[in-house]
Motif scaffolding. Structure first.
Motif, PDB file in Angstrom:
ATOM      1  N   UNK A 174      11.411   6.698  -9.692  1.00  0.00           N
ATOM      2  CA  UNK A 174      11.728   6.642 -11.143  1.00  0.00           C
ATOM      3  C   UNK A 174      10.733   5.786 -11.744  1.00  0.00           C
ATOM      4  N   UNK A 175      10.389   5.955 -12.971  1.00  0.00           N
ATOM      5  CA  UNK A 175       9.426   5.058 -13.740  1.00  0.00           C
ATOM      6  C   UNK A 175       9.556   3.570 -13.422  1.00  0.00           C
ATOM      7  N   UNK A 176       8.322   2.978 -13.289  1.00  0.00           N
ATOM      8  CA  UNK A 176       8.768   1.345 -13.292  1.00  0.00           C
ATOM      9  C   UNK A 176       7.539   0.669 -13.734  1.00  0.00           C
ATOM     10  N   UNK A 177       7.702  -0.607 -14.158  1.00  0.00           N
ATOM     11  CA  UNK A 177       6.792  -1.498 -14.602  1.00  0.00           C
ATOM     12  C   UNK A 177       6.209  -2.286 -13.582  1.00  0.00           C
ATOM     13  N   UNK A 178       4.909  -2.485 -13.398  1.00  0.00           N
ATOM     14  CA  UNK A 178       4.368  -3.477 -12.430  1.00  0.00           C
ATOM     15  C   UNK A 178       4.040  -4.638 -13.027  1.00  0.00           C
ATOM     16  N   UNK A 179       3.834  -5.692 -12.268  1.00  0.00           N
ATOM     17  CA  UNK A 179       3.483  -7.054 -12.680  1.00  0.00           C
ATOM     18  C   UNK A 179       2.561  -7.463 -11.363  1.00  0.00           C
ATOM     19  N   UNK A 180       1.249  -7.729 -11.591  1.00  0.00           N
ATOM     20  CA  UNK A 180       0.187  -8.077 -10.574  1.00  0.00           C
ATOM     21  C   UNK A 180      -0.380  -9.150 -10.723  1.00  0.00           C
ATOM     22  N   UNK A 181      -0.100 -10.261  -9.967  1.00  0.00           N
ATOM     23  CA  UNK A 181      -0.642 -11.790 -10.289  1.00  0.00           C
ATOM     24  C   UNK A 181      -1.681 -11.908  -9.038  1.00  0.00           C
ATOM     25  N   UNK A 182      -2.824 -12.539  -9.639  1.00  0.00           N
ATOM     26  CA  UNK A 182      -4.000 -12.839  -8.888  1.00  0.00           C
ATOM     27  C   UNK A 182      -4.039 -14.378  -8.986  1.00  0.00           C
TER      28      UNK A 182
END
Length: 159
Positions: free
Chosen positions: A99-107
């Motif tokens: 399903x559609x999803x939001x992504x949070x990428x933390x560096x």
């Protein structure tokens, strides 16, 4: 009865202390982090604290509903440089979910004792299943970083 009362009071103090510790790890709750959609980048001006540990002005990482770690969905382009100053990391993510999803990428740029000396956050919203999107995160890194780490989660922004 005195023993039971003392045990309950001790348990209450322990719960309160844990709650206080946990609240210190969640940010200010203002939602004023460096969120961005559709792979745009963000820059943070990190100011070192006098005692040399994590700056106080790191961006807040947005909360996700039904967060799931998705490291295998995220690729980083090239190396992550740890020099002091503005740094940028970019890559591509692919939604392996159904399903559609939001992504949070933390560096996070950290030192040898895992103090965070810079943080960049990329938020990519509404990625359809099996589709890919580019992402980019940038930060102002203070002196002393020795490595950077990447954390990727998917869910629904606004947890």
């Amino acid at each position: 009865m005195l023993s039971r009362s003392r045990s309950l009071r001790s348990a209450g103090i322990a719960v309160a202390a844990l709650a206080l510790l946990a609240s210190g790890c969640t940010g200010d709750g203002s939602g004023d982090g460096d969120e961005q959609g559709n792979g745009a980048d963000a820059t943070v001006s990190a100011t070192p604290r006098e005692n040399g540990v994590s700056p106080t002005d790191l961006p807040t990482v947005p909360q996700l509903k039904q967060a799931k770690g998705v490291a295998s969905d995220v690729e980083q382009d090239g190396e992550c440089t740890t020099d002091a100053g503005k740094q940028e990391v970019a890559g591509t993510l692919t939604n392996s979910g159904g399903r559609p999803r939001d992504f949070v990428i933390t560096v996070s740029w950290i030192n040898d004792t895992s103090d965070v000396l810079g943080r960049g956050v990329a938020v990519v919203k509404g990625v359809p299943p099996k589709e890919s999107r580019d992402w980019k995160a940038s930060a102002r890194v203070v002196e002393g970083a020795t490595q950077c780490t990447l954390n990727a989660q998917a869910g629904k922004v606004g947890g």
